[in-house]
Design an enzyme around this catalytic site. Structure first.
Site, PDB file in Angstrom:
ATOM      1  CB  CYS A   1      -0.992   0.000   1.155  1.00 31.71           C
ATOM      2  SG  CYS A   1      -0.442   0.807   2.653  1.00 31.71           S
ATOM      3  CD  GLU A   2      -0.753   5.518  -3.491  1.00 31.21           C
ATOM      4  OE1 GLU A   2      -0.142   5.213  -4.521  1.00 31.21           O
ATOM      5  OE2 GLU A   2      -1.659   6.380  -3.461  1.00 31.21           O
ATOM      6  CG  HIS A   3      -2.143   5.404   1.868  1.00 31.41           C
ATOM      7  ND1 HIS A   3      -3.149   4.565   1.430  1.00 31.41           N
ATOM      8  CD2 HIS A   3      -2.302   6.559   1.203  1.00 31.41           C
ATOM      9  CE1 HIS A   3      -3.896   5.191   0.537  1.00 31.41           C
ATOM     10  NE2 HIS A   3      -3.403   6.405   0.376  1.00 31.41           N
ATOM     11  CG  HIS A   4       0.211   2.748   6.267  1.00 35.14           C
ATOM     12  ND1 HIS A   4      -1.056   2.681   5.737  1.00 35.14           N
ATOM     13  CD2 HIS A   4       0.140   3.628   7.309  1.00 35.14           C
ATOM     14  CE1 HIS A   4      -1.872   3.476   6.414  1.00 35.14           C
ATOM     15  NE2 HIS A   4      -1.173   4.069   7.373  1.00 35.14           N
TER      16      HIS A   4
ATOM     17  CD  GLN B   1      -8.431  -4.358  -2.880  1.00 30.13           C
ATOM     18  OE1 GLN B   1      -8.065  -4.344  -1.701  1.00 30.13           O
ATOM     19  NE2 GLN B   1      -9.490  -5.031  -3.276  1.00 30.13           N
TER      20      GLN B   1
ATOM     21  CG  HIS C   1      -5.522  -3.381   2.487  1.00 31.22           C
ATOM     22  ND1 HIS C   1      -4.982  -2.419   1.660  1.00 31.22           N
ATOM     23  CD2 HIS C   1      -6.472  -4.013   1.760  1.00 31.22           C
ATOM     24  CE1 HIS C   1      -5.593  -2.466   0.482  1.00 31.22           C
ATOM     25  NE2 HIS C   1      -6.510  -3.421   0.516  1.00 31.22           N
TER      26      HIS C   1
ATOM     27  CB  CYS D   1      -1.709  -0.536   6.583  1.00 35.33           C
ATOM     28  SG  CYS D   1      -3.043  -0.294   5.419  1.00 35.33           S
TER      29      CYS D   1
HETATM   30  N1  LIG Z   1      -8.853   3.403  -0.550  1.00 34.46           N
HETATM   31  C1  LIG Z   1      -7.772   2.755  -0.104  1.00 34.46           C
HETATM   32  N2  LIG Z   1      -7.260   3.088   1.086  1.00 34.46           N
HETATM   33  C2  LIG Z   1      -6.182   2.404   1.499  1.00 34.46           C
HETATM   34  C3  LIG Z   1      -5.567   1.387   0.768  1.00 34.46           C
HETATM   35  N3  LIG Z   1      -4.523   0.930   1.477  1.00 34.46           N
HETATM   36  C4  LIG Z   1      -4.504   1.640   2.632  1.00 34.46           C
HETATM   37  N4  LIG Z   1      -5.508   2.541   2.651  1.00 34.46           N
HETATM   38  C5  LIG Z   1      -5.931   3.534   3.638  1.00 34.46           C
HETATM   39  O1  LIG Z   1      -5.215   4.723   3.501  1.00 34.46           O
HETATM   40  C6  LIG Z   1      -5.631   5.549   4.572  1.00 34.46           C
HETATM   41  C7  LIG Z   1      -4.578   6.524   4.950  1.00 34.46           C
HETATM   42  O2  LIG Z   1      -5.186   7.361   5.893  1.00 34.46           O
HETATM   43  P1  LIG Z   1      -4.420   8.358   6.881  1.00 34.46           P
HETATM   44  O3  LIG Z   1      -5.417   8.884   7.860  1.00 34.46           O
HETATM   45  O4  LIG Z   1      -3.645   9.335   6.058  1.00 34.46           O
HETATM   46  O5  LIG Z   1      -3.356   7.398   7.554  1.00 34.46           O
HETATM   47  P2  LIG Z   1      -3.329   6.791   9.013  1.00 34.46           P
HETATM   48  O6  LIG Z   1      -3.363   7.878  10.037  1.00 34.46           O
HETATM   49  O7  LIG Z   1      -2.157   5.851   9.079  1.00 34.46           O
HETATM   50  O8  LIG Z   1      -4.712   5.991   9.070  1.00 34.46           O
HETATM   51  P3  LIG Z   1      -5.144   4.682   9.856  1.00 34.46           P
HETATM   52  O9  LIG Z   1      -4.743   3.498   9.011  1.00 34.46           O
HETATM   53  O10 LIG Z   1      -6.644   4.777   9.980  1.00 34.46           O
HETATM   54  O11 LIG Z   1      -4.433   4.678  11.181  1.00 34.46           O
HETATM   55  C8  LIG Z   1      -6.062   4.579   5.654  1.00 34.46           C
HETATM   56  O12 LIG Z   1      -7.443   4.741   5.847  1.00 34.46           O
HETATM   57  C9  LIG Z   1      -5.770   3.195   5.067  1.00 34.46           C
HETATM   58  O13 LIG Z   1      -6.684   2.193   5.503  1.00 34.46           O
HETATM   59  C10 LIG Z   1      -6.144   1.063  -0.504  1.00 34.46           C
HETATM   60  O14 LIG Z   1      -5.679   0.210  -1.237  1.00 34.46           O
HETATM   61  N5  LIG Z   1      -7.230   1.787  -0.893  1.00 34.46           N
HETATM   62 ZN   LIG Z   2      -1.710   1.182   4.225  1.00 39.01          ZN
END
Ligand SMILES: Nc1nc2c(ncn2[C@@H]2O[C@H](COP(=O)(O)OP(=O)(O)OP(=O)(O)O)[C@@H](O)[C@H]2O)c(=O)[nH]1
Ligand SMILES: [Zn+2]
Length: 199
Positions: free
Chosen positions: A88-91, A129, A157, A159
């Site tokens: 996942c690109e966020h984490h 995704q 996921h 994360c």
């Molecule tokens: N739509 C979508 N969201 C994703 C995917 N992979 C991870 N995420 C979400 O990306 C979001 C990033 O949100 P942020 O609030 O910036 O990050 P965060 O504080 O680490 O959020 P939490 O995971 O809720 O603790 C999270 O809600 C993740 O669940 C994906 O493939 N698609």
């Molecule tokens: Zn993630």
């Protein structure tokens, strides 16, 4: 030239850079980088990360074009349960699951192995995704120019499991449909076939 290079062929010049950054991360979390078990870890982690993101170096269009064969078959072709591992690109934590893909040929069929290869090219990048689903869908649609194409991905996921909301059993489903799969009847046939245990 092969549409996908072996990992070793493109990795050499960039490993050093990534390796150095992993050393910084290991020190950053409070570890001793000279400890025996960690000495080679930046090197290993860099190789692993570059492996998991090798899709940036690969050309999915060439992969498909290399194995398209003229054929009159114009019924549905389904490849289901294609396992996938992405980040996942966020984490930068893994998400993993299965892709189910169908297409209806339009004068050409494609070598069956090429469809999972295309899944891997897009999965081995930093992804969400939804985009992964559409990347695969659009690539198949634009390259094969079939009468229809369908992609369903079901994934968990890390994360959302190891950290954050900590839900162990949630599964995310994404889907995309083009051409004849936009018709309810064709789409339903596909969804019925991928949910059956007959394979
Ligand atoms: N739509 C979508 N969201 C994703 C995917 N992979 C991870 N995420 C979400 O990306 C979001 C990033 O949100 P942020 O609030 O910036 O990050 P965060 O504080 O680490 O959020 P939490 O995971 O809720 O603790 C999270 O809600 C993740 O669940 C994906 O493939 N698609
Ligand atoms: Zn993630």
């Amino acid at each position: 030239m092969a549409p996908y290079k072996k990992f070793e062929e493109y990795n050499i010049e960039i490993t050093d850079d990534v390796r150095q950054n992993y050393s910084t991360i290991i020190e950053g979390v409070g570890e001793d980088i000279t400890r025996e078990g960690l000495v080679k870890t930046p090197e290993r982690a860099a190789k692993a990360m570059l492996y998991l993101t090798q899709g940036y170096q690969q050309d999915p269009v060439k992969i498909l074009q290399g194995a398209m064969f003229k054929e009159d078959y114009d019924d549905m072709v389904i490849i289901k349960d294609i396992e996938l591992y992405s980040l996942c690109e966020h984490h930068m934590l893994p998400f993993f699951g299965k892709a189910h893909i169908a297409y209806i040929p339009n004068g050409h069929i494609v070598g069956l192995s090429k469809i999972p290869r295309v899944v891997d090219v897009f999965a081995r990048r930093l992804q969400v995704q939804e985009r992964l689903t559409h990347d695969i869908l659009e690539c198949l649609n634009n390259t094969l120019k079939p009468k229809g194409v369908a992609v369903v991905i079901e994934a968990s996921h890390m994360c959302m499991m190891m950290r954050g909301v900590q839900k162990q059993n949630s599964v995310t489903t994404t889907s995309g449909f083009r051409g004849q799969f936009e018709k309810q009847e064709t789409r339903n046939e596909f969804l019925k076939l991928i949910s059956s245990n007959l394979s």
